[in-house]
Design an enzyme around this catalytic site. Structure first.
Site, PDB file in Angstrom:
ATOM      1  N   HIS A 156      -9.242  41.354 -32.622  1.00  0.00           N
ATOM      2  CA  HIS A 156      -9.048  42.592 -33.373  1.00  0.00           C
ATOM      3  C   HIS A 156      -7.756  42.525 -34.174  1.00  0.00           C
ATOM      4  CE1 HIS A 156      -9.302  46.811 -34.316  1.00  0.00           C
ATOM      5  NE2 HIS A 156      -8.032  46.943 -33.939  1.00  0.00           N
TER       6      HIS A 156
ATOM      7  N   GLY B  15     -16.876  14.061 -61.115  1.00  0.00           N
ATOM      8  CA  GLY B  15     -16.905  15.295 -60.321  1.00  0.00           C
ATOM      9  C   GLY B  15     -18.036  16.231 -60.703  1.00  0.00           C
TER      10      GLY B  15
ATOM     11  N   GLU C 284     -21.408   7.188 -64.732  1.00  0.00           N
ATOM     12  CA  GLU C 284     -21.154   8.590 -65.123  1.00  0.00           C
ATOM     13  C   GLU C 284     -21.098   8.672 -66.647  1.00  0.00           C
ATOM     14  OE1 GLU C 284     -20.972  11.718 -63.676  1.00  0.00           O
ATOM     15  OE2 GLU C 284     -20.742  12.225 -65.805  1.00  0.00           O
TER      16      GLU C 284
ATOM     17  N   CYS D  80     -19.570  20.973 -60.341  1.00  0.00           N
ATOM     18  CA  CYS D  80     -18.730  21.755 -59.426  1.00  0.00           C
ATOM     19  C   CYS D  80     -17.275  21.708 -59.859  1.00  0.00           C
ATOM     20  CB  CYS D  80     -18.873  21.222 -58.004  1.00  0.00           C
ATOM     21  SG  CYS D  80     -17.745  22.003 -56.850  1.00  0.00           S
TER      22      CYS D  80
HETATM   23  C1  FAD Z   1     -20.747  28.477 -63.090  1.00  0.00           C
HETATM   24  C2  FAD Z   1     -21.156  27.816 -61.814  1.00  0.00           C
HETATM   25  C3  FAD Z   1     -20.549  28.185 -60.640  1.00  0.00           C
HETATM   26  C4  FAD Z   1     -20.926  27.574 -59.453  1.00  0.00           C
HETATM   27  N1  FAD Z   1     -20.318  27.965 -58.305  1.00  0.00           N
HETATM   28  C5  FAD Z   1     -20.687  27.392 -57.139  1.00  0.00           C
HETATM   29  C6  FAD Z   1     -20.045  27.765 -55.930  1.00  0.00           C
HETATM   30  O1  FAD Z   1     -19.143  28.614 -55.912  1.00  0.00           O
HETATM   31  N2  FAD Z   1     -20.427  27.147 -54.779  1.00  0.00           N
HETATM   32  C7  FAD Z   1     -21.408  26.200 -54.774  1.00  0.00           C
HETATM   33  O2  FAD Z   1     -21.721  25.668 -53.714  1.00  0.00           O
HETATM   34  N3  FAD Z   1     -22.032  25.830 -55.903  1.00  0.00           N
HETATM   35  C8  FAD Z   1     -21.689  26.394 -57.087  1.00  0.00           C
HETATM   36  N4  FAD Z   1     -22.298  25.997 -58.240  1.00  0.00           N
HETATM   37  C9  FAD Z   1     -23.332  24.937 -58.173  1.00  0.00           C
HETATM   38  C10 FAD Z   1     -22.664  23.558 -58.061  1.00  0.00           C
HETATM   39  O3  FAD Z   1     -21.746  23.383 -59.102  1.00  0.00           O
HETATM   40  C11 FAD Z   1     -23.699  22.431 -58.056  1.00  0.00           C
HETATM   41  O4  FAD Z   1     -24.701  22.757 -57.151  1.00  0.00           O
HETATM   42  C12 FAD Z   1     -22.989  21.157 -57.632  1.00  0.00           C
HETATM   43  O5  FAD Z   1     -22.130  20.741 -58.661  1.00  0.00           O
HETATM   44  C13 FAD Z   1     -23.928  20.024 -57.215  1.00  0.00           C
HETATM   45  O6  FAD Z   1     -24.301  19.300 -58.282  1.00  0.00           O
HETATM   46  P1  FAD Z   1     -24.875  17.828 -58.169  1.00  0.00           P
HETATM   47  O7  FAD Z   1     -24.162  17.050 -57.151  1.00  0.00           O
HETATM   48  O8  FAD Z   1     -26.325  17.923 -58.067  1.00  0.00           O
HETATM   49  O9  FAD Z   1     -24.569  17.235 -59.626  1.00  0.00           O
HETATM   50  P2  FAD Z   1     -23.542  17.647 -60.733  1.00  0.00           P
HETATM   51  O10 FAD Z   1     -22.288  18.168 -60.153  1.00  0.00           O
HETATM   52  O11 FAD Z   1     -24.225  18.472 -61.743  1.00  0.00           O
HETATM   53  O12 FAD Z   1     -23.178  16.230 -61.361  1.00  0.00           O
HETATM   54  C14 FAD Z   1     -24.094  15.438 -62.021  1.00  0.00           C
HETATM   55  C15 FAD Z   1     -23.332  14.358 -62.784  1.00  0.00           C
HETATM   56  O13 FAD Z   1     -24.266  13.417 -63.284  1.00  0.00           O
HETATM   57  C16 FAD Z   1     -23.897  13.053 -64.605  1.00  0.00           C
HETATM   58  N5  FAD Z   1     -25.110  12.584 -65.271  1.00  0.00           N
HETATM   59  C17 FAD Z   1     -26.207  13.299 -65.598  1.00  0.00           C
HETATM   60  N6  FAD Z   1     -27.150  12.509 -66.146  1.00  0.00           N
HETATM   61  C18 FAD Z   1     -26.615  11.262 -66.175  1.00  0.00           C
HETATM   62  C19 FAD Z   1     -27.099  10.007 -66.640  1.00  0.00           C
HETATM   63  N7  FAD Z   1     -28.319   9.878 -67.164  1.00  0.00           N
HETATM   64  N8  FAD Z   1     -26.293   8.936 -66.545  1.00  0.00           N
HETATM   65  C20 FAD Z   1     -25.048   9.053 -66.001  1.00  0.00           C
HETATM   66  N9  FAD Z   1     -24.551  10.195 -65.554  1.00  0.00           N
HETATM   67  C21 FAD Z   1     -25.323  11.291 -65.625  1.00  0.00           C
HETATM   68  C22 FAD Z   1     -23.326  14.340 -65.183  1.00  0.00           C
HETATM   69  O14 FAD Z   1     -22.468  14.065 -66.265  1.00  0.00           O
HETATM   70  C23 FAD Z   1     -22.576  14.911 -63.986  1.00  0.00           C
HETATM   71  O15 FAD Z   1     -21.250  14.471 -63.939  1.00  0.00           O
HETATM   72  C24 FAD Z   1     -21.930  26.564 -59.447  1.00  0.00           C
HETATM   73  C25 FAD Z   1     -22.526  26.172 -60.649  1.00  0.00           C
HETATM   74  C26 FAD Z   1     -22.151  26.792 -61.812  1.00  0.00           C
HETATM   75  C27 FAD Z   1     -22.806  26.350 -63.083  1.00  0.00           C
END
Ligand code: FAD
Length: 461
Positions: free
Chosen positions: A444, A40, A35, A43
């Site tokens: 209801h 986390g 990471e 999200c």
């Molecule tokens: C404002 C906002 C509100 C949202 N609200 C909702 C909601 O209410 N409900 C919902 O279902 N979804 C919501 N989403 C979408 C949701 O947050 C994402 O779909 C979810 O986090 C899934 O992401 P992920 O698992 O693909 O990766 P992410 O959660 O984006 O995590 C990726 C991780 O990889 C790390 N990383 C990246 N590149 C590298 C690398 N080269 N080397 C090491 N580490 C790296 C990053 O630092 C990060 O910690 C929201 C998004 C935003 C922006």
């Protein structure tokens, strides 16, 4: 340099990575999880968790402001004071609890090593993190997306916020201008309006949240405008300049040029995949034209033994789709299952108040499908629960395949819609004909009890 060998490497601790890493480790595989920023991912740190914590604070402000209609407080209304530092502190505490829980879980998991730093491929199955090289026969990429920053003229001359940097804001903007009228932009619009800021949403399309049917776009616009959010659609040629008291935002509409002065600017114009830093070509991992990693139905990339999960594969943009990616990969690896991404219907919510709950196809998509489709719609005013709570805004719509009697999709906008939509999702998951819901007895007075009524009067589309 000799690479340290692992059985599996997980890149990124988003919504799929940690659970998958723990599952791999529990299966006895020596697993590294890498990471670069925060446990986390989006999200927990700058997505769902903090925004929904802010939504909760904003709703309390709204309820207090409207309390006199329920006979609570003086006729002139209760005074609402908004303490942005306290709101942020509450949000930070909820986020911290989640991150701490994850850190504890990962640190206590046997066979699992957490490595801090940015991972990038240097060869197939070999990843560099700082000065270390790691290799593994199985690599899982869960590196997510980040906010897009478009090239508007003047943007880099003015201060601007993204969904990430707005999380550090602990003052109330005088006037928040939000470029982008989709999920993220609209949630922030209502949150900050309810906190007491002047809010303007500037959207390039002719309607907000344009992926939805026009009637939902219109209803959502009306809900936000009734609370005082200003919405400008079909805006093009956006340009920015610094002003003595903030930011000048100029735009063009069909009827002429427009301008507004804002104290803060939020960009909510989409998200782009974190693929560049990974040096994917060095590992023969293909991306599409928009930079998302290309995967097959089992989430395998073009490189054998390498999988991509979560937003970075372009097959979902939600926490639940990312977590579902983990479940698909884990079931296929460890349980001999044959789960496929294409088996899950599209499902999500827009967490304005009242929320929009969505599953499957829209009416527009149903029309284009060429299928014989039955449609049912009902305003939320028909719901006893909605009337009793004084929250009758919105409507319910459901689409049925006339030939198979299966539910194709539903859009519910209204009180509890984000929960009630799950009743439809369960029927779809069970492949139950719509008659199952039509003949169901509901409790209801709930919103879910309206589903049989909604299905009573289905008409051909
Ligand atoms: C404002 C906002 C509100 C949202 N609200 C909702 C909601 O209410 N409900 C919902 O279902 N979804 C919501 N989403 C979408 C949701 O947050 C994402 O779909 C979810 O986090 C899934 O992401 P992920 O698992 O693909 O990766 P992410 O959660 O984006 O995590 C990726 C991780 O990889 C790390 N990383 C990246 N590149 C590298 C690398 N080269 N080397 C090491 N580490 C790296 C990053 O630092 C990060 O910690 C929201 C998004 C935003 C922006």
């Amino acid at each position: 340099m000799t690479a340290e060998h692992f059985d599996a490497i997980v890149i990124g601790t988003g919504q799929a990575g940690p659970s998958l890493a723990a599952r791999l480790a529990a299966a006895g595989m020596k697993t590294a999880v890498i990471e670069r920023e925060h446990l986390g991912g989006t999200c927990v740190n700058d997505g769902c968790t903090p925004t929904k914590t802010l939504v909760a604070s904003a709703r309390v402000a709204h309820v207090v402001r409207t309390a006199s209609a329920f006979g609570i407080g003086p006729e002139s209304g209760l005074a609402v004071t908004v303490d942005m530092q306290k709101i942020k502190a509450r949000k930070d505490a909820v986020v911290k609890a989640s991150v701490d829980g994850l850190a504890k879980w990962l640190s206590e998991t046997e066979n699992l090593t957490l490595i801090w730093g940015e991972a990038r491929f240097v060869a197939p199955h070999v990843v560099r993190v700082g000065t270390r090289e790691l290799s593994a026969p199985k690599i899982f990429i869960n590196a997510g997306c980040r906010p897009s920053v478009p090239d508007f003229p003047g943007l880099h001359d003015v201060p601007f916020l993204t969904n990430t940097s707005i999380m550090a804001l602990d003052v109330l903007p005088r006037h928040l201008a939000i470029i982008g009228g989709s999920y993220i932009g609209l949630e922030f619009a209502q949150i900050y309006r309810r906190f007491g800021a002047e809010v303007t949403v500037i959207e390039g399309s002719e309607r907000v949240i344009r992926r939805e049917d026009a009637e939902f776009s219109e209803s959502i616009r009306a809900i936000l405008e009734a609370e005082g959010v200003r919405i400008i659609t079909s805006a093009c040629d956006i340009h920015l300049a610094r002003a003595p008291d903030g930011i000048e935002l100029g735009y063009r509409l069909e009827q002429g040029a427009g301008q507004l002065n804002a104290s803060h600017l939020l960009l909510a114009v989409g998200r782009r995949p974190n693929t560049e830093a990974l040096d994917l070509p060095l590992a023969d991992i293909k991306t599409d034209a928009r930079g998302f990693i290309v995967v097959n139905d089992r989430l395998e990339t073009s490189a054998p033994g390498v999988f991509a999960l979560g937003d970075i594969n372009g097959r979902g943009a939600f926490t639940h789709t990312s977590y579902n990616d983990y479940e698909i990969v884990a079931s296929n690896l460890f349980e001999g299952a044959k789960r496929r991404v294409s088996d899950r219907p599209v499902a999500y919510a827009l967490f304005i108040d009242p929320p929009l709950g969505r599953v499957g196809i829209t009416e527009d998509e149903a029309r284009k499908s060429g299928k014989a489709v039955l449609i049912g719609r009902m305003p939320m005013t028909r719901s006893g629960r909605a009337s009793e709570r004084g929250e009758t805004l919105g409507m319910m719509k459901i689409l049925i395949d006339a030939a198979t009697q299966q539910i194709l999709g539903a859009s519910f906008l209204g009180i509890e819609a984000d929960e009630v939509i799950h009743v439809v999702m369960m029927a779809m998951a069970a492949r139950a004909p719509y008659l199952t819901l039509k003949t169901m007895m509901g409790i209801h007075p709930t919103v879910a009890e309206m589903l049989p009524t909604l299905l009573q009067d289905m008409k051909p589309l």
